[in-house]
Design an enzyme around this catalytic site. Structure first.
Site, PDB file in Angstrom:
ATOM      1  N   HIS A 186       3.196   6.294  -5.163  1.00 49.60           N
ATOM      2  CA  HIS A 186       3.132   6.831  -6.635  1.00 49.60           C
ATOM      3  C   HIS A 186       4.113   7.704  -6.920  1.00 49.60           C
ATOM      4  CE1 HIS A 186      -1.183   5.195  -6.315  1.00 49.60           C
ATOM      5  NE2 HIS A 186      -0.697   4.584  -7.297  1.00 49.60           N
ATOM      6  N   CYS A 494       0.186  -6.366 -11.810  1.00 45.56           N
ATOM      7  CA  CYS A 494       0.344  -4.840 -12.420  1.00 45.56           C
ATOM      8  C   CYS A 494       1.183  -3.973 -11.501  1.00 45.56           C
ATOM      9  CB  CYS A 494      -0.743  -4.400 -13.119  1.00 45.56           C
ATOM     10  SG  CYS A 494      -2.139  -4.072 -12.041  1.00 45.56           S
TER      11      CYS A 494
HETATM   12  C1  PEP Z   1      -1.143  -1.850  -7.301  1.00 44.67           C
HETATM   13  O1  PEP Z   1      -1.708  -1.397  -6.253  1.00 44.67           O
HETATM   14  O2  PEP Z   1      -0.299  -2.881  -7.341  1.00 44.67           O
HETATM   15  C2  PEP Z   1      -1.440  -1.088  -8.306  1.00 44.67           C
HETATM   16  C3  PEP Z   1      -1.066  -1.319  -9.368  1.00 44.67           C
HETATM   17  O3  PEP Z   1      -2.046   0.092  -8.196  1.00 44.67           O
HETATM   18  P1  PEP Z   1      -1.475   1.637  -7.624  1.00 44.67           P
HETATM   19  O4  PEP Z   1      -0.137   1.288  -7.647  1.00 44.67           O
HETATM   20  O5  PEP Z   1      -1.816   2.650  -8.817  1.00 44.67           O
HETATM   21  O6  PEP Z   1      -2.336   1.625  -6.413  1.00 44.67           O
END
Ligand code: PEP
Ligand code: MG
Length: 579
Positions: A186, A494
């Site tokens: 993140h 996403c």
């Molecule tokens: C994912 O896991 O691809 C996602 C979009 O969520 P995050 O990156 O916040 O875990």
């Protein structure tokens, strides 16, 4: 030295070393007039730590006698050693923050003890470290802002926490260097959004680099130069400017060359983002990572009203294109300062929807905040880490009950569409059931790759196992899109794959029509969409299905791109993973 590039760009500046695992800190000098307050803050933290330890000793589970003994020893250490007085005199003499003084005293103690041959005495080093960590955590409790870093700082850390980056973001570092992390961590997703060049996997960075050392960070090639020459700095920064992509000719369309409409949305995790989205030509926010709107979440979850106000501001700014608000994707470690509350394996523990279910009262508050923010009818709810239909029916029941409560209190609200994040293998395998219970699907490829391949997305040591192009990933994506198509609901991709020019043609070929991404990736993604045809992408995907390894697939994609789409060069996972 060579590291792994995780956020593009090149920058040079002076090192600011960041320590600590929770609230992170760095060398901070204080003025003589602030000394008494700083000493008082430190003693307050020691008192809080003593109180925690007494509670653990006295109220602890009687079965856990051995841990009570350890905490008792820690308490004695804190009350009867010279730790507190040593730290106090260090603050007074050196005019530094309590965190920094504590760290210096702790290091000094560890250096002395580790040369002792008696194993019992050496064991005291780790107890002493635990005690210092507890006091450091208590120092965090006051919710004091991180002090300012100097201009042109390059942050050097073992890991960088997203909350630290948000707080530092007010005084942006020019670059980031860490020992650990991965492309989909993140913190680096955020660094890319904030356009801060970053490299990771720099072994022993905190031993090699000291505060104020000049550094040159190349977030294209992953190169890190300590004490660079003036010529190296000038040459690299000139290259960076030339590498800035020219603005795309096709800024507003998102249609393939053969007319297939592709919907682009933005991933957002800060309140200061997302308010110029309509001018960026996106269809609203495809993923609002709600937990990052509240950087002090470790001090306690925000209440319903605080959440409502934040969500409502975003919803108002998004207009009819709307916002998809993901419920908190947290794990226990994000919510506690206490080492004893942490889980051994947070990615497989009480994370995301499981943590929400574990505290239903707080989860209902979040649901109410989201329902209320939907007064304009432009908000949807997204549920992270869904593993099957039971999770969805349980949330739907909570939504219905809370909607009724709001209705009874005089607030009739529009229906709230519900989407499931598909991130764990169990959800992929039951996708034909799940699609019947939701209004849309969000494909979270970052976690999907992590959980399918059992490879920690934050651990650079298994970066080679974290294979985005593994056949299991491609088959999973394909079956999710197909299942959603069959019942007529949409799938929005996403994860970081969505913002990657290298992966995008394959995703389009697999049938994906909606993508949500880091807003900085929008321009390059638009030019890729405009430069390919769905027919070709579909051929590509059909061929990819015949390979047995990620390596073969990657080679095939490279060859296909250079043979068929030379106008889109360079398309490769290194140069074009994302903006
Ligand atoms: C994912 O896991 O691809 C996602 C979009 O969520 P995050 O990156 O916040 O875990
Ligand atoms: Mg995820």
């Amino acid at each position: 030295m060579l590291a792994t590039a995780v956020s593009r760009g090149i920058a040079s500046g002076k090192a600011v070393c960041l320590f600590g695992t929770k609230r992170q800190y760095f060398l901070t000098r204080i003025s003589p007039t602030a000394v008494d307050d700083e000493v008082a803050r430190f003693h307050g933290a020691v008192a809080a730590a003593c109180e925690q330890l007494s509670r653990l000793v006295n109220d602890g589970d009687p079965a856990a006698r051995s841990s009570a003994g350890i905490f008792d020893a820690h308490l004695l250490m804190l009350e009867h050693s010279t730790l507190a007085s040593d730290v106090e005199s260090f603050i007074r003499k050196r005019l530094v923050s309590a965190e920094w003084a504590l760290r210096q005293i702790a290091e000094d103690f560890a250096d002395k003890q580790s040369s002792i041959s008696d194993a019992n005495l050496r064991d005291r080093v780790s107890d002493f470290e635990d005690v210092c960590e507890r006091v450091l955590s208590s120092l965090d409790g006051g919710g004091i802002d991180l002090p300012t870093i100097p201009p042109n700082s390059v942050i050097v850390a073992s890991i960088i926490r997203p909350s630290t980056l948000i707080e530092l973001g007010r005084h942006r570092p020019v670059a980031i260097v860490t020992e650990h992390g991965g492309w989909t961590s993140h913190s680096f997703i955020m660094a890319r959004e904030m356009k801060i060049p970053a490299v990771t996997g720099v072994k022993s960075a905190l031993r090699l680099i000291r505060d104020d050392m000049p550094l040159l960070v190349d977030g294209y090639s992953g190169r890190l130069v300590i004490n660079p020459t003036a010529a190296a700095v000038a040459g690299s920064t000139a290259f960076d400017r030339s590498a800035t992509p020219a603005s795309s000719a096709n800024l507003h369309g998102s249609t393939t060359a053969d007319g297939r409409e592709i919907v682009l949305r933005a991933n957002v995790d800060r309140l200061d983002q997302g308010f110029s989205l309509s001018s960026a030509g996106t269809k609203g926010i495809g993923l609002l990572r709600s937990e990052y709107l509240f950087p002090n979440i470790i001090g306690g979850l925000p209440g319903e009203q605080t959440q409502f106000e934040a969500f409502d501001r975003v919803a108002e700014a998004c207009g009819p294109d709307g916002v998809r608000i993901r419920t908190f994707d947290l794990h226990v470690d994000h919510l506690t300062y206490l080492a004893e509350d942490r889980e051994l394996n947070p990615a497989l523990g009480l994370r995301a929807i499981r943590l929400s279910f574990a505290d239903e009262k707080r989860f209902r508050e979040q649901i109410r905040a989201i329902l209320r923010a939907n007064s304009r009818g432009n908000v949807s709810i997204v549920l992270p880490m869904i593993s099957g239909v039971a999770d969805i029916t349980r949330v739907r029941r909570l939504i219905a009950e809370e909607k009724q409560v709001l209705f009874d209190n005089g607030s009739p609200l529009p229906d709230l569409p519900v989407g499931a994040m598909i991130e764990v293998p169990a959800a992929v395998m039951t996708i034909d059931n799940i699609v019947k219970h939701v209004d849309f699907i969000c494909l979270g490829t970052n976690d999907l790759v992590q959980y399918l391949l059992a490879a920690d997305r934050d651990n650079e040591a298994v970066a080679a196992n974290y294979q985005t192009l593994h056949p299991s990933v491609i088959r999973s994506i394909s079956s999710v899109i197909r299942a959603a198509d069959q019942v007529g609901i949409s799938t929005v991709v996403c994860g970081e794959m969505a913002g990657s020019p290298f992966y995008l043609p394959l995703l389009i070929g697999l049938g994906a029509r909606e993508f949500s991404m880091n807003p900085n990736s929008l321009n390059s993604i638009r030019s890729v969409v405009a430069g390919i045809s769905f027919e070709e992408a579909n051929d590509l995907a059909r061929h990819v299905a015949t390979f047995e390894t990620a390596e073969e697939i990657e080679k095939y994609l490279r060859d296909f791109y250079s043979d068929n789409w030379p106008h889109l060069q360079p398309l490769s996972p290194v140069t074009a993973r994302s903006e």
